[in-house]
Design an enzyme around this catalytic site. Structure first.
Site, short mmCIF file in Angstrom:
data_model
loop_
_atom_site.label_atom_id
_atom_site.label_comp_id
_atom_site.label_asym_id
_atom_site.label_seq_id
_atom_site.Cartn_x
_atom_site.Cartn_y
_atom_site.Cartn_z
CD GLU A 119 33.70 36.97 41.05
OE1 GLU A 119 34.00 35.77 41.19
OE2 GLU A 119 33.36 37.69 42.00
CD GLU A 266 28.42 39.59 43.28
OE1 GLU A 266 29.09 38.96 44.12
OE2 GLU A 266 27.96 39.07 42.26
#
EC number: 3.2.1.39
Length: 425
Positions: A119, A266
């Site tokens: 991220e 995820e």
């Protein structure tokens, strides 16, 4: 003579047909270690098999874990943390890292991917963002030098915050302020054939707007779903809508990115949370993860936009991790407690068909021991979805359940091709 040859070919066809499973599990689990009470990695394998996992994603390249998975049959994804990106921009350091943390464990440990950073583009750290793509290039270059680039791909993981909007999926695009950094990465995916990784959490979308987001829609429970007015595709769960939002964004950037595959690196649901964390309950976590894993076992992981592609998904996470910072939910995403007992029952059964080398059936969740890992997170935000309405689409339902039929068709075509070749000879 021709009849005898055809009989032999038919025998080979039957052998090939029945040796290919029509339903093959491809369940991934995130294995993090941000805790001080986890058992050693060698004790983790029975737990992973009990949920039918075949793929494991680490948040580092922990030597103890890499040794523990040697000969296990699991496909491993290792990771380079954000803190290493700057130094990995140096090709020499990248080559040293690959030799020490990847090549040294091959072929006994089946490492198939390296995730460079997590991220990063939405971290609001310009130095980190600037270092990401050079680090990916250096790691890939090191794999090329070691002759490993055909068996191990390089990628990075993104949150859904890289999208400007996420509802409806057909209206999405990537944030304009990120395109300068994102486009070279997408070109890298096209060139190397690697997937783009997305951390997608329907939990966040529900938590932020529980009055207007259907709980059944986010938990894979029976519901009316909604039809995207732009594409006319019907969605009966939020995760698939989120994935297709990213596919739409890829299509919007350019035609060359249409074939870039997506991996959900995820997704998960917390079993506990702070009072303001609406929906963070054990029952909701059981439904989300249980329904998701059952879907993966039955091969129904194809989104409306990419019905030809099986979607690989990594559930977050294997354990509750007691040292993770942030709200209570961050420490309660695990399928298992540190002592190896299940946090809740997933209501699934696994056999050798759905486990990596397991010879007996198991009812989950879990009875043995636990494991370790390093960093990991569920910090990605979910898109805000409007009220879901509409009727389920029979066409879409047939698309998403079209699991093992393709293998049968391929076998039949292969058999007739062999017959034609033999007759011509």
């Amino acid at each position: 003579m021709a009849s005898s040859s055809l009989q032999s070919l038919f025998s080979l066809f039957c052998l090939a047909l029945f040796s290919l499973p029509l339903i093959v599990s491809s369940i991934g689990i995130n294995y993090g270690q941000v805790a001080n009470n986890l058992p050693p990695p060698k004790n983790v394998i029975p737990l992973l098999k009990s949920v039918g996992a075949t793929k494991v994603k680490l948040y580092d390249a922990d030597p103890q874990a890499l040794r523990a998975f040697a000969g296990s049959g699991f496909e491993l994804t290792v990771a380079l943390g954000n803190e290493y990106l700057a130094q990995m921009s140096d090709p020499i350091k990248a080559q040293g890292w690959v030799k020490e943390n990847v090549q040294a464990y091959l072929p006994n440990t089946k490492i198939v991917a390296i995730v460079v950073g997590n991220e990063v583009l939405t971290s609001n750290q310009s130095a980190l963002t600037a270092a990401l793509f050079p680090a990916m290039q250096s790691i890939h270059g090191a794999l090329v030098d070691c002759g490993l680039n055909k068996q191990i791909f390089v990628t990075t993981a993104h949150s859904l915050a890289i999208l400007d909007v996420s509802y409806p999926p057909s209206a999405t695009s990537f944030r304009r302020d990120l395109l300068g950094s994102l486009t070279p990465i997408l070109d890298f995916h096209v060139k190397t054939g690697s997937p783009i990784l997305i951390n997608a959490y329907p939990f966040f979308a529900y938590e932020e707007n529980p009055k207007h987001v259907s709980l059944d829609f986010v938990l894979f429970q029976p519901n009316q779903g909604f039809t995207d007015p732009g594409s006319n595709f019907h969605y009966d769960n939020m995760l698939f809508a989120q994935v297709d939002a990213v596919y739409h964004a890829l299509d919007a950037v350019g035609i060359s990115y249409k074939k870039v595959p997506i991996v959900v690196s995820e997704t998960g649901w917390p079993s506990n949370g702070d009072p303001q964390e609406v929906g963070a309950t054990c029952d909701n976590a059981r439904k989300y993860n249980g329904n998701l894993i059952k879907m993966m076992m039955s091969k129904k992981m194809r989104t409306p936009i990419r019905p030809e592609c099986d979607l690989t998904i990594f559930v977050f996470a294997l354990f509750n991790e007691n040292m993770k910072p942030g709200p209570t939910s961050e420490r309660n995403y695990g399928l298992f407690n540190p002592d190896g007992t299940p946090v809740y029952s997933l209501g699934i059964k696994t056999s050798s068909t759905h486990s990596s080398g397991s010879g007996s059936s198991n009812s989950t969740g879990g009875s043995s021991s636990g494991g370790g890992g390093n960093t990991g997170g569920s910090s990605s935000g979910g898109g805000i979805y409007q009220p879901v309405t509409g009727n389920p689409s029979p066409d879409y339902m047939s698309i998403s359940s079209a699991g093992g039929k393709g293998r049968f068709v391929e076998c039949v075509l292969f058999f007739f091709l062999l017959c034609i070749i033999k007759l011509r000879l």
